[in-house]
Write a protein that holds these residues in place. Structure first.
Motif, PDB file in Angstrom:
ATOM      1  N   GLU A 104       0.834  -1.207   0.000  1.00 43.19           N
ATOM      2  CA  GLU A 104       0.000   0.000   0.000  1.00 43.19           C
ATOM      3  C   GLU A 104       0.869   1.258   0.000  1.00 43.19           C
ATOM      4  N   ALA A 105       1.924   1.261   0.791  1.00 40.78           N
ATOM      5  CA  ALA A 105       2.821   2.417   0.813  1.00 40.78           C
ATOM      6  C   ALA A 105       3.465   2.614  -0.555  1.00 40.78           C
ATOM      7  N   GLN A 106       3.879   1.526  -1.216  1.00 45.76           N
ATOM      8  CA  GLN A 106       4.486   1.641  -2.538  1.00 45.76           C
ATOM      9  C   GLN A 106       3.490   2.164  -3.556  1.00 45.76           C
ATOM     10  N   ARG A 107       2.258   1.687  -3.489  1.00 45.82           N
ATOM     11  CA  ARG A 107       1.217   2.172  -4.404  1.00 45.82           C
ATOM     12  C   ARG A 107       1.050   3.686  -4.270  1.00 45.82           C
ATOM     13  N   LEU A 108       1.039   4.155  -3.050  1.00 48.61           N
ATOM     14  CA  LEU A 108       0.863   5.588  -2.797  1.00 48.61           C
ATOM     15  C   LEU A 108       2.097   6.388  -3.213  1.00 48.61           C
ATOM     16  N   LEU A 109       3.274   5.856  -2.952  1.00 53.82           N
ATOM     17  CA  LEU A 109       4.503   6.528  -3.402  1.00 53.82           C
ATOM     18  C   LEU A 109       4.518   6.636  -4.925  1.00 53.82           C
ATOM     19  N   ASP A 110       4.190   5.542  -5.593  1.00 53.28           N
ATOM     20  CA  ASP A 110       4.179   5.533  -7.061  1.00 53.28           C
ATOM     21  C   ASP A 110       3.167   6.532  -7.622  1.00 53.28           C
ATOM     22  N   ALA A 111       2.096   6.782  -6.874  1.00 51.27           N
ATOM     23  CA  ALA A 111       1.071   7.734  -7.298  1.00 51.27           C
ATOM     24  C   ALA A 111       1.444   9.173  -6.951  1.00 51.27           C
ATOM     25  N   GLY A 112       2.629   9.382  -6.372  1.00 48.12           N
ATOM     26  CA  GLY A 112       3.056  10.729  -5.999  1.00 48.12           C
ATOM     27  C   GLY A 112       2.389  11.238  -4.741  1.00 48.12           C
ATOM     28  N   VAL A 153       7.702  11.073   4.656  1.00 46.49           N
ATOM     29  CA  VAL A 153       7.365  12.459   4.992  1.00 46.49           C
ATOM     30  C   VAL A 153       8.491  13.398   4.565  1.00 46.49           C
ATOM     31  N   GLY A 154       9.722  12.902   4.519  1.00 48.02           N
ATOM     32  CA  GLY A 154      10.818  13.701   3.977  1.00 48.02           C
ATOM     33  C   GLY A 154      10.589  14.008   2.506  1.00 48.02           C
ATOM     34  N   LEU A 155      10.145  12.996   1.748  1.00 50.35           N
ATOM     35  CA  LEU A 155       9.806  13.210   0.344  1.00 50.35           C
ATOM     36  C   LEU A 155       8.631  14.175   0.231  1.00 50.35           C
ATOM     37  N   THR A 156       7.681  14.090   1.141  1.00 56.29           N
ATOM     38  CA  THR A 156       6.540  15.013   1.158  1.00 56.29           C
ATOM     39  C   THR A 156       7.039  16.453   1.276  1.00 56.29           C
ATOM     40  N   HIS A 157       7.908  16.694   2.253  1.00 56.79           N
ATOM     41  CA  HIS A 157       8.424  18.051   2.444  1.00 56.79           C
ATOM     42  C   HIS A 157       9.228  18.508   1.231  1.00 56.79           C
ATOM     43  N   ALA A 158      10.026  17.613   0.665  1.00 61.41           N
ATOM     44  CA  ALA A 158      10.803  17.957  -0.521  1.00 61.41           C
ATOM     45  C   ALA A 158       9.875  18.337  -1.674  1.00 61.41           C
ATOM     46  N   ALA A 159       8.789  17.606  -1.856  1.00 61.93           N
ATOM     47  CA  ALA A 159       7.835  17.899  -2.926  1.00 61.93           C
ATOM     48  C   ALA A 159       7.101  19.208  -2.675  1.00 61.93           C
ATOM     49  N   ARG A 202      20.909  16.736  -3.007  1.00 63.26           N
ATOM     50  CA  ARG A 202      20.672  17.541  -4.205  1.00 63.26           C
ATOM     51  C   ARG A 202      19.410  18.395  -4.148  1.00 63.26           C
ATOM     52  N   LEU A 203      18.722  18.418  -3.015  1.00 63.40           N
ATOM     53  CA  LEU A 203      17.502  19.225  -2.932  1.00 63.40           C
ATOM     54  C   LEU A 203      17.830  20.709  -3.081  1.00 63.40           C
ATOM     55  N   ALA A 204      17.178  21.354  -4.040  1.00 62.77           N
ATOM     56  CA  ALA A 204      17.367  22.783  -4.247  1.00 62.77           C
ATOM     57  C   ALA A 204      16.033  23.488  -4.479  1.00 62.77           C
ATOM     58  N   GLY A 205      14.976  22.728  -4.554  1.00 64.94           N
ATOM     59  CA  GLY A 205      13.642  23.261  -4.794  1.00 64.94           C
ATOM     60  C   GLY A 205      12.669  22.108  -4.789  1.00 64.94           C
ATOM     61  N   PRO A 206      11.397  22.377  -5.061  1.00 68.75           N
ATOM     62  CA  PRO A 206      10.414  21.296  -5.040  1.00 68.75           C
ATOM     63  C   PRO A 206      10.773  20.198  -6.038  1.00 68.75           C
ATOM     64  N   VAL A 207      10.493  18.974  -5.661  1.00 65.96           N
ATOM     65  CA  VAL A 207      10.708  17.825  -6.537  1.00 65.96           C
ATOM     66  C   VAL A 207       9.362  17.204  -6.877  1.00 65.96           C
ATOM     67  N   ASP A 208       9.320  16.429  -7.925  1.00 67.41           N
ATOM     68  CA  ASP A 208       8.111  15.700  -8.286  1.00 67.41           C
ATOM     69  C   ASP A 208       8.078  14.404  -7.469  1.00 67.41           C
ATOM     70  N   ALA A 209       7.093  14.279  -6.598  1.00 65.89           N
ATOM     71  CA  ALA A 209       7.048  13.139  -5.675  1.00 65.89           C
ATOM     72  C   ALA A 209       6.947  11.805  -6.401  1.00 65.89           C
ATOM     73  N   ALA A 210       6.203  11.734  -7.476  1.00 69.05           N
ATOM     74  CA  ALA A 210       6.061  10.458  -8.189  1.00 69.05           C
ATOM     75  C   ALA A 210       7.364  10.074  -8.874  1.00 69.05           C
ATOM     76  N   THR A 211       8.019  11.033  -9.486  1.00 65.56           N
ATOM     77  CA  THR A 211       9.276  10.755 -10.178  1.00 65.56           C
ATOM     78  C   THR A 211      10.372  10.370  -9.195  1.00 65.56           C
ATOM     79  N   GLU A 212      10.376  10.994  -8.043  1.00 65.89           N
ATOM     80  CA  GLU A 212      11.433  10.782  -7.053  1.00 65.89           C
ATOM     81  C   GLU A 212      11.143   9.638  -6.077  1.00 65.89           C
ATOM     82  N   SER A 213       9.976   9.033  -6.166  1.00 61.59           N
ATOM     83  CA  SER A 213       9.625   8.011  -5.176  1.00 61.59           C
ATOM     84  C   SER A 213      10.540   6.796  -5.285  1.00 61.59           C
ATOM     85  N   PRO A 214      10.922   6.248  -4.142  1.00 59.60           N
ATOM     86  CA  PRO A 214      11.821   5.091  -4.143  1.00 59.60           C
ATOM     87  C   PRO A 214      11.054   3.786  -4.271  1.00 59.60           C
TER      88      PRO A 214
END
Length: 164
Positions: free
Chosen positions: A51-59, A91-97, A139-151
């Motif tokens: 479920e977590a992966q599904r949500l990460l993949d969906a951004g 949540v780190g990816l959330t803040h980055a996005a 490498r964070l310098a600005g907002p990232v795309d959560a779906a593209t950056e999801s692990p």
């Protein structure tokens, strides 16, 4: 002036009834939002990861964080730091996005440190995830795309984006 009563759940805990966007940011009352994850859901580790992966993949890393948080709060004591660390990565990816690069980097590094001592339980790619988190934080310098950056959480692909 009297304040309106806070939104509360059936157990009396404060809850915001405001709709949220895909990154968990509150929207104005009445705006269309993204359905929130139900809290306190008991899942197996495999169900949690899927479920977590599904949500990460969906951004939707904020929502993935809520799923991982359930595992952290309900799992066995010896695994709590693992699930807590995974939730911090999400949540780190959330803040980055959202563009909060400082907070995002801190949470990514904190989550990576927290999971780094675990030997890939449940096929979680601990090494790949820590590599991914540290590289993204650096490498964070600005907002990232959560779906593209999801692990990828499992299968030795934590440092790669999801397959198309």
């Amino acid at each position: 002036m009297t304040k309106a009563p806070r939104d509360r759940d059936f157990e009396g805990r404060a809850r915001s009834a405001r709709p949220r966007d895909g990154l968990g940011r509150p929207l104005p009352y009445g705006a269309p939002g993204v359905a929130r994850q139900p809290e306190g859901v008991l899942r197996t580790p495999a169900q949690t990861l899927a479920e977590a992966q599904r949500l990460l993949d969906a951004g939707m890393p904020f929502h993935a964080h809520e799923v991982l948080e359930d595992a952290w709060k309900s799992g066995p004591d010896e695994e709590r730091e693992l699930w807590r660390g995974l939730a911090q990565l999400a949540v780190g990816l959330t803040h980055a996005a959202r563009g909060n690069t400082t907070g995002g980097a801190r949470l990514l590094l904190r989550g990576a440190e927290r999971i780094s001592g675990f030997p890939d339980p449940y096929a979680i790619d601990v090494v790949g995830l820590t590599t991914w988190a540290r590289a993204l934080a650096a490498r964070l310098a600005g907002p990232v795309d959560a779906a593209t950056e999801s692990p990828r959480l499992t299968a030795g692909r934590g440092d790669l984006p999801p397959a198309p």
